[in-house]
Design a protein around this motif. Structure first.
Motif, PDB file in Angstrom:
ATOM      1  N   SER A  22       0.763  -1.248   0.029  1.00  0.00           N
ATOM      2  CA  SER A  22      -0.042   0.070  -0.108  1.00  0.00           C
ATOM      3  C   SER A  22       0.873   1.441   0.119  1.00  0.00           C
ATOM      4  O   SER A  22       1.966   1.075   0.206  1.00  0.00           O
ATOM      5  N   HIS A  70      -3.425  -1.104 -11.418  1.00  0.00           N
ATOM      6  CA  HIS A  70      -2.527  -2.338 -10.543  1.00  0.00           C
ATOM      7  C   HIS A  70      -1.745  -3.067 -11.568  1.00  0.00           C
ATOM      8  O   HIS A  70      -0.912  -3.325 -11.334  1.00  0.00           O
ATOM      9  N   TYR A 128      -1.229   1.919  -8.154  1.00  0.00           N
ATOM     10  CA  TYR A 128      -2.174   1.618  -6.970  1.00  0.00           C
ATOM     11  C   TYR A 128      -3.604   1.947  -7.307  1.00  0.00           C
ATOM     12  O   TYR A 128      -4.498   1.652  -6.719  1.00  0.00           O
ATOM     13  N   TYR A 162      -4.783   4.615  -8.291  1.00  0.00           N
ATOM     14  CA  TYR A 162      -5.526   6.027  -7.671  1.00  0.00           C
ATOM     15  C   TYR A 162      -5.813   6.918  -8.710  1.00  0.00           C
ATOM     16  O   TYR A 162      -5.040   7.476  -9.534  1.00  0.00           O
ATOM     17  N   PRO A 193      -8.266   6.529  -1.058  1.00  0.00           N
ATOM     18  CA  PRO A 193      -6.892   6.730  -0.974  1.00  0.00           C
ATOM     19  C   PRO A 193      -6.142   7.957  -1.797  1.00  0.00           C
ATOM     20  O   PRO A 193      -5.373   8.538  -1.124  1.00  0.00           O
TER      21      PRO A 193
END
Length: 368
Positions: free
Chosen positions: A2, A48, A53, A55, A64
């Protein structure tokens, strides 16, 4: 894995110090950019599958990303603007581009490219001619954040038939850009300038999506939630500085100052709640496109109002010290006031209010 938010929080004082040192001469935040890149902030928007991530490119990345942009905004609104533009450009390629284009974006990010989105036209709007083998550009963009440093700007350009297209420019030579638009008072570290694209030749694969995609709703309005997140970080920092400086001067017990502090906290939490709602609505599934656009537009106006209220409360609470350049408050309120100047606020509010006059606001999953 993360994102290392704890490491980012520890970095915030360094980002703030660099922003203050760079402000006078409008120096670009190279060190802060490098530090954020090492943390993975600029690869975070990649899906991913591409090593990121998600985002801003995957629904689960909404909250996030809100946290990431808000924290960076606390440290430096200029850095937050650059990161937000980077995310925005990658998001548009992920949404409207081809798989091959997204793979190239991922490779460029891993090689250190900085993306951005430049859409404000200059005296000569950007136009292009496409003969099938090459695309030739003419015109300039203004208010280009990171004008000398963004190497992959996503721009809009007008075709001979009047269609507006998005295109991703590979720009490794910054000589076509100038670093200043003429004495802007805030957000000086963002390196805002102009870029002349006249004579630049691109290959056909630079075109992203179809004609009109850039203005397509709800994406066109929904993307504003990411700017809201950055502005919220600036609001956070001003509220914290008001609290700390009042306490340092032993003025925090004054009832009038407590009223100001309470109103500032209310304004911040109002903006925070709207930012969360906007992120969840914009990045979720199943909402009506009109609901998405109108919700984000209301959140934009709410955040603007909260920011302006906090600036006034800080100035009244701290007095003339809020205008002394050695006080970090002075720079942050200039940066925030500049950042909040988004286009057409009256039109935005009228349209959003009209939309919800006869229907309820959406209640996305994860929103109380």
């Amino acid at each position: 894995m993360s994102f290392p938010f704890a490491a980012l929080i520890e970095l915030l004082p360094v980002l703030e110090q660099e922003a203050s040192e760079n402000d006078g001469d409008a120096v670009f935040p190279r060190d802060g950019m490098a530090r954020l890149r090492r943390l993975g902030a600029f690869s975070a928007p990649l899906p991913h599958a591409s090593g990121g991530y998600g985002y801003g490119t995957e629904p689960a990345g909404a909250l996030p990303l809100l946290r990431l942009l808000r924290l960076v905004g606390q440290g430096s609104l200029a850095l937050g603007r650059l990161l937000e533009g980077h995310v925005n450009a990658i998001r548009l390629v992920a949404r409207y581009g081809t798989d091959a284009q997204m793979q190239q974006v991922a490779a460029d990010v891993r090689n250190g490219a900085l993306f951005g989105i430049w859409v404000t036209e200059g005296v000569e709007p950007v136009r292009f001619h496409d003969d099938g083998a090459a695309i030739v550009l003419h015109g300039e963009k203004l208010f280009a954040s990171g004008a000398l440093h963004v190497t992959r700007p996503l721009i809009t350009a007008r075709a001979p038939n009047g269609d507006t297209r998005m295109m991703l420019v590979r720009r490794d030579d910054p000589r076509s850009a100038s670093p200043s638009i003429g004495g802007i008072s805030g957000m000086r570290g963002a390196g805002t300038g102009r870029c002349d694209f006249t004579g630049m030749v691109l290959t056909p694969d630079a075109l992203i999506g179809l004609p009109g995609d850039y203005m397509r709703q709800p994406e066109f309005s929904a993307g504003a939630w990411r700017g809201i997140a950055v502005a919220l970080g600036g609001i956070d920092r001003l509220v914290d500085l008001l609290r700390l400086q009042l306490a340092d001067r032993s003025r925090d017990a004054n009832p009038h100052q407590r009223v100001r502090m309470g109103m500032a906290l209310i304004a911040r939490e109002t903006a925070s709640l709207w930012a969360r709602k906007a992120a969840l609505v914009a990045e979720g599934h199943g909402s009506d496109p009109g609901d998405v656009a109108a919700t984000v537009n209301l959140a934009r106006i709410a955040t603007e109002r909260a920011g302006l209220d906090v600036i006034e409360l800080v100035q009244r609470g701290l007095g003339l010290s809020a205008f002394v350049k050695s006080n970090v408050v002075e720079r942050i309120q200039r940066d925030l006031a500049t950042y909040l100047r988004q286009p057409a606020p009256d039109e935005t509010l009228v349209e959003a209010a009209g939309w919800f006059t006869h229907r309820d606001l959406p209640q996305p999953e994860g929103d109380a």
